[in-house]
Design an enzyme around this catalytic site. Structure first.
Site, PDB file in Angstrom:
ATOM      1  N   GLU A  81       0.803  -1.221   0.000  1.00 41.30           N
ATOM      2  CA  GLU A  81       0.000   0.000   0.000  1.00 41.30           C
ATOM      3  C   GLU A  81       0.838   1.274   0.000  1.00 41.30           C
ATOM      4  O   GLU A  81       0.300   2.369  -0.178  1.00 41.30           O
ATOM      5  CB  GLU A  81      -0.952  -0.017   1.199  1.00 41.30           C
ATOM      6  CG  GLU A  81      -2.049  -1.068   1.040  1.00 41.30           C
ATOM      7  CD  GLU A  81      -2.994  -1.142   2.223  1.00 41.30           C
ATOM      8  OE1 GLU A  81      -2.641  -0.645   3.303  1.00 41.30           O
ATOM      9  OE2 GLU A  81      -4.086  -1.704   2.062  1.00 41.30           O
ATOM     10  N   GLU A 112       7.516 -21.974   7.797  1.00 41.02           N
ATOM     11  CA  GLU A 112       7.978 -21.101   8.876  1.00 41.02           C
ATOM     12  C   GLU A 112       9.055 -21.752   9.737  1.00 41.02           C
ATOM     13  O   GLU A 112       9.700 -21.081  10.542  1.00 41.02           O
ATOM     14  CB  GLU A 112       6.815 -20.675   9.758  1.00 41.02           C
ATOM     15  CG  GLU A 112       6.216 -21.758  10.623  1.00 41.02           C
ATOM     16  CD  GLU A 112       5.160 -21.203  11.581  1.00 41.02           C
ATOM     17  OE1 GLU A 112       5.330 -21.430  12.782  1.00 41.02           O
ATOM     18  OE2 GLU A 112       4.214 -20.549  11.121  1.00 41.02           O
TER      19      GLU A 112
END
EC number: 4.2.1.126
Length: 270
Positions: A81, A112
């Protein structure tokens, strides 16, 4: 300090399946109300990280977020953004998620748990000493994130972290750790809830404060935003009208000609 995963502790609410929709919503909302107060307590930790990011960006550096699952997705959201909001290059703020881009939508098994992969992922971006890497992990124990920060530290790259447990291994690894202690989740262990909200609020603070410090806002307006749709073009026109004495039509012409609110206003004022 004894490390306790408060994010994994049992919810203070029992028998959720017996609650009405109204009760569920009210109780979730009550828990959510505690999150901004927890963030407030972390402001003294957030400030030095933002200052470091701004200093590095002024030297030509970049910001990287690394995370897994929800934490990784939130980093990507914040990074993605920045270009449309502030008109900065796409490579200035980067989000990297364990498991690669396919993990944005679907979980990638065991991604992960690889302590070496984050550094490999960062090297693909030619990471260097002008950059800052912020590891995001609600638990503060994610090997992908901790391993990445350890390698950054070893290569003299500034590191920060955002986690939701006090005294976590991640906080002990980062040079600029941020801990937002939100406590047990409404649904036990569902750290996409309060912990995720806390991380989003902190990320908003980091990127917004950094962009303002770098001169990407004038007054309170996004004068460098990308004009990617009619709503934003209309907003840009009205920003120009608020800065200089021109009609809507003239402001539209200036915006179309110069491509940004800042350039249109600067040209008119010269």
């Amino acid at each position: 300090m004894t490390f306790t995963k408060t994010t994994e502790q049992s919810s203070k609410y029992e028998h959720l399946e017996k609650m009405s929709v109204s009760e569920l919503l009210a109780n979730i909302n009550n828990e959510d109300k505690t999150v901004p107060l927890a963030v407030e307590k972390a402001l003294p930790q957030i400030e030095p990280l933002v200052s470091e990011i701004v200093a590095k960006m002024k030297l030509g550096g970049r910001l990287f977020y690394i995370g897994a699952g929800t934490s990784g997705r939130l980093g990507i959201l914040d990074a993605s953004e920045c270009p449309p909001t502030y008109g900065v290059p796409a490579e200035l703020v980067n989000g990297i998620i364990a498991g690669g881009d396919k993990a944005i939508r679907k979980a990638v098994e065991n991604a992960e748990d690889d302590a070496n992969q984050a550094w490999i992922d960062l090297q693909e971006h030619n990471i260097n000493q002008n950059d800052v890497v912020v590891g995001i992990a609600a638990s503060g124990t994610t090997p992908y994130v901790i391993g990445g920060l350890k390698m950054c530290n070893a290569n003299n790259i500034a590191t920060g972290s955002i986690s939701c447990n006090a005294g976590s291994p991640l906080s002990q690894t980062a040079k600029f750790p941020i801990e937002v202690i939100v406590g047990p989740e409404f649904v036990t262990g569902s750290s996409r809830m309060k912990a995720g909200t806390a991380q989003k609020l902190v990320l908003n603070m980091i990127s917004t404060s950094a962009m303002i410090q770098l001169g990407k806002v004038k007054g309170n307006k996004m004068v460098d935003m990308q004009l990617s749709n009619s709503k934003l073009v209309d907003r840009g026109v009205k920003m120009i009208m608020a800065e200089i004495p021109v009609s809507y039509e003239k402001a539209s012409e200036l915006l179309e000609k110069y491509g940004s609110v800042r350039k249109a206003v600067d040209h008119f004022e010269k």
